[in-house]
Scaffold this motif. Structure first.
Motif, PDB file in Angstrom:
ATOM      1  N   GLY A  90       7.159  -4.427  -6.133  1.00  0.00           N
ATOM      2  CA  GLY A  90       7.599  -5.748  -6.572  1.00  0.00           C
ATOM      3  C   GLY A  90       6.547  -6.830  -6.474  1.00  0.00           C
ATOM      4  N   GLU A  91       5.353  -6.520  -5.953  1.00  0.00           N
ATOM      5  CA  GLU A  91       4.249  -7.487  -5.909  1.00  0.00           C
ATOM      6  C   GLU A  91       3.555  -7.487  -7.264  1.00  0.00           C
ATOM      7  N   GLY A  92       4.008  -8.363  -8.163  1.00  0.00           N
ATOM      8  CA  GLY A  92       3.615  -8.296  -9.567  1.00  0.00           C
ATOM      9  C   GLY A  92       2.135  -8.348  -9.851  1.00  0.00           C
ATOM     10  N   GLY A  93       1.394  -9.146  -9.115  1.00  0.00           N
ATOM     11  CA  GLY A  93      -0.030  -9.301  -9.409  1.00  0.00           C
ATOM     12  C   GLY A  93      -0.918  -8.279  -8.747  1.00  0.00           C
ATOM     13  N   ILE A  94      -0.298  -7.334  -8.011  1.00  0.00           N
ATOM     14  CA  ILE A  94      -1.034  -6.327  -7.251  1.00  0.00           C
ATOM     15  C   ILE A  94      -0.790  -4.948  -7.851  1.00  0.00           C
ATOM     16  N   GLY A  95      -1.824  -4.131  -7.893  1.00  0.00           N
ATOM     17  CA  GLY A  95      -1.672  -2.758  -8.349  1.00  0.00           C
ATOM     18  C   GLY A  95      -1.476  -1.823  -7.171  1.00  0.00           C
ATOM     19  N   ARG A  96      -0.550  -0.895  -7.291  1.00  0.00           N
ATOM     20  CA  ARG A  96      -0.287   0.061  -6.213  1.00  0.00           C
ATOM     21  C   ARG A  96      -1.025   1.368  -6.493  1.00  0.00           C
ATOM     22  N   ILE A  97      -1.852   1.764  -5.537  1.00  0.00           N
ATOM     23  CA  ILE A  97      -2.611   3.011  -5.610  1.00  0.00           C
ATOM     24  C   ILE A  97      -2.030   3.980  -4.595  1.00  0.00           C
ATOM     25  N   SER A  98      -1.824   5.211  -5.009  1.00  0.00           N
ATOM     26  CA  SER A  98      -1.258   6.218  -4.121  1.00  0.00           C
ATOM     27  C   SER A  98      -2.074   6.328  -2.838  1.00  0.00           C
ATOM     28  N   THR A  99      -1.395   6.534  -1.739  1.00  0.00           N
ATOM     29  CA  THR A  99      -2.023   6.568  -0.421  1.00  0.00           C
ATOM     30  C   THR A  99      -3.229   7.501  -0.372  1.00  0.00           C
ATOM     31  N   TYR A 100      -3.099   8.665  -0.997  1.00  0.00           N
ATOM     32  CA  TYR A 100      -4.162   9.659  -0.867  1.00  0.00           C
ATOM     33  C   TYR A 100      -5.474   9.224  -1.512  1.00  0.00           C
ATOM     34  N   ALA A 101      -5.419   8.246  -2.415  1.00  0.00           N
ATOM     35  CA  ALA A 101      -6.608   7.838  -3.169  1.00  0.00           C
ATOM     36  C   ALA A 101      -7.203   6.526  -2.696  1.00  0.00           C
ATOM     37  N   GLN A 102      -6.730   5.990  -1.586  1.00  0.00           N
ATOM     38  CA  GLN A 102      -7.245   4.704  -1.111  1.00  0.00           C
ATOM     39  C   GLN A 102      -8.489   4.838  -0.233  1.00  0.00           C
ATOM     40  N   GLY A 103      -8.806   6.056   0.171  1.00  0.00           N
ATOM     41  CA  GLY A 103      -9.980   6.299   0.994  1.00  0.00           C
ATOM     42  C   GLY A 103     -10.959   7.212   0.290  1.00  0.00           C
ATOM     43  N   ALA A 104     -11.644   8.045   1.054  1.00  0.00           N
ATOM     44  CA  ALA A 104     -12.646   8.952   0.500  1.00  0.00           C
ATOM     45  C   ALA A 104     -11.979  10.037  -0.348  1.00  0.00           C
ATOM     46  N   ASP A 105     -12.747  10.600  -1.255  1.00  0.00           N
ATOM     47  CA  ASP A 105     -12.257  11.665  -2.125  1.00  0.00           C
ATOM     48  C   ASP A 105     -11.946  12.907  -1.292  1.00  0.00           C
ATOM     49  N   TYR A 106     -10.668  13.299  -1.282  1.00  0.00           N
ATOM     50  CA  TYR A 106     -10.265  14.422  -0.438  1.00  0.00           C
ATOM     51  C   TYR A 106     -10.924  15.733  -0.856  1.00  0.00           C
ATOM     52  N   GLY A 235       6.468   0.135 -13.040  1.00  0.00           N
ATOM     53  CA  GLY A 235       6.308  -1.052 -12.209  1.00  0.00           C
ATOM     54  C   GLY A 235       4.852  -1.427 -12.049  1.00  0.00           C
ATOM     55  N   ASN A 236       4.394  -1.565 -10.809  1.00  0.00           N
ATOM     56  CA  ASN A 236       2.997  -1.944 -10.568  1.00  0.00           C
ATOM     57  C   ASN A 236       2.174  -0.768 -10.031  1.00  0.00           C
ATOM     58  N   ARG A 237       2.616   0.450 -10.295  1.00  0.00           N
ATOM     59  CA  ARG A 237       1.862   1.640  -9.882  1.00  0.00           C
ATOM     60  C   ARG A 237       0.740   1.883 -10.897  1.00  0.00           C
ATOM     61  N   ILE A 238      -0.480   1.887 -10.429  1.00  0.00           N
ATOM     62  CA  ILE A 238      -1.613   2.051 -11.346  1.00  0.00           C
ATOM     63  C   ILE A 238      -2.366   3.360 -11.137  1.00  0.00           C
TER      64      ILE A 238
END
Length: 347
Positions: A90-106, A235-238
């Protein structure tokens, strides 16, 4: 090394290398996996992922890929998040990135640890082996269940009693005859939280996923325009979607302290502003997402996703950025920009 000590030493070494779980299965321990895969492919549930079909004969069983394999060492590396993955809904101006991709490449982190464990094993008990993480035609989840790491939940991902739904999986095939562990026992019970949480109804039945309706598939694997029927639900899932994983009750036993620190969220990926991402050219995209699994989808697909999120944002301040992308040389981006303009105008 005596055989009765080898398995225990192997598991201790795996933990020392950053894995949260290690188990062993016989190479033929998941006989029904191939049958389920063939039916899933026959129903077209893999969508555009043609590589699933092209190498299905290798994926069906370890022997199909490497006939010499005798045992499978299944490994899990925790990426349990420190914060609620659903907090930005619901945070319209923010893009949501899946947890697994917010850090180093697994891919890089898991493979490095797998190779280190493989070197240790060859020194301890000379053998032939192969290491795999994600990109190879390997059925990691059924094999991990057979090796006792957990069970495939109703969302089709592995669920662990100690790490919930937050495990990256890797595997080592070896010619050694190792003592197998007891398989994981399904423990979802009557819970259907993951099924109810899916915004696009991607689960036609428990334990069955139709990738064509899955937001992770649509934002990552699917290259063309995102079907209109799913755009509002995105929604805001990018990049990806955590909803079915995040609501799993078994996550209450998962701890971010067990997670490999390489997966700690980078500040610029934890809550990125859509306005900033929409301004990226190819060079900027590569710079922002260097070292991230996101880099492989390319600038065009990411901007397409951000435009869908912008159209859903209700934020008129994004209109100038969106408007400039209506003339983008990538027709998929241009179409998404046009949709976003109309969506914002009619909000």
């Amino acid at each position: 090394m005596p055989q009765d000590n080898l398995e225990a030493q192997l598991k201790a070494k795996a933990i020392a290398l950053g894995f949260a779980a290690c188990g062993i299965a016989l190479a033929d321990a998941a006989p029904r996996a191939g049958e389920r895969l063939r039916q899933w492919l026959a129903d077209g549930c893999h969508g555009d992922m043609i590589w699933m079909e092209a190498r299905a004969h290798h994926r069906e069983s370890p022997a199909g890929l490497w006939p010499e394999a005798r045992s499978v060492i299944a490994l899990g590396m925790s990426y349990a998040p420190a914060e609620d993955p659903l907090r930005l809904a619901g945070e319209g101006g923010i893009g949501r990135i899946s947890t697994y991709a917010q850090g180093a490449d697994y891919h890089d982190v898991v493979k490095k640890a797998l190779k280190a464990l493989a070197r240790w094993l060859v020194d301890a008990a000379p053998c032939d082996l192969k290491v795999f993480v994600d990109t190879a035609p390997v059925m990691e989840k059924p094999l991990a269940e057979a090796a006792g790491l957990g069970w495939q939940g109703k969302h089709t991902n592995l669920v662990s009693r100690s790490d919930g739904s937050w495990l990256f999986l890797g595997a080592i095939y070896t010619t050694l005859d190792l003592a197998p562990d007891a398989p994981g026992r399904p423990s979802c019970g009557s819970c259907d939280a993951c099924q109810r949480a899916c915004p696009t109804n991607a689960f036609p039945a428990p334990y069955r996923l139709d990738a064509r309706r899955c937001i992770s598939y649509l934002t990552i694997e699917h290259a063309g325009p995102i079907p209109h029927e799913f755009r509002r639900a995105i929604g805001n899932r990018i990049y990806g979607c955590d909803d079915c994983l995040a609501v799993c009750p078994w996550n209450k036993f998962a701890s971010a302290s067990r997670a490999n620190q390489a997966y700690a969220a980078r500040a610029e990926l934890a809550a990125p502003r859509l306005a900033d991402l929409l301004a990226l050219d190819d060079a900027g995209f590569r710079q922002v997402f260097a070292g991230s699994p996101i880099k492989r989808i390319g600038r065009g697909r990411m901007i397409r996703n951000c435009l869908i999120a912008a159209g859903n944002s209700g934020d008129p301040d994004l209109l100038p950025r969106v408007a400039t992308l209506r003339d983008d040389p990538d027709p998929v981006v241009a179409e998404a920009a046009d949709w976003a303009m109309h969506a914002l105008a009619g909000h």
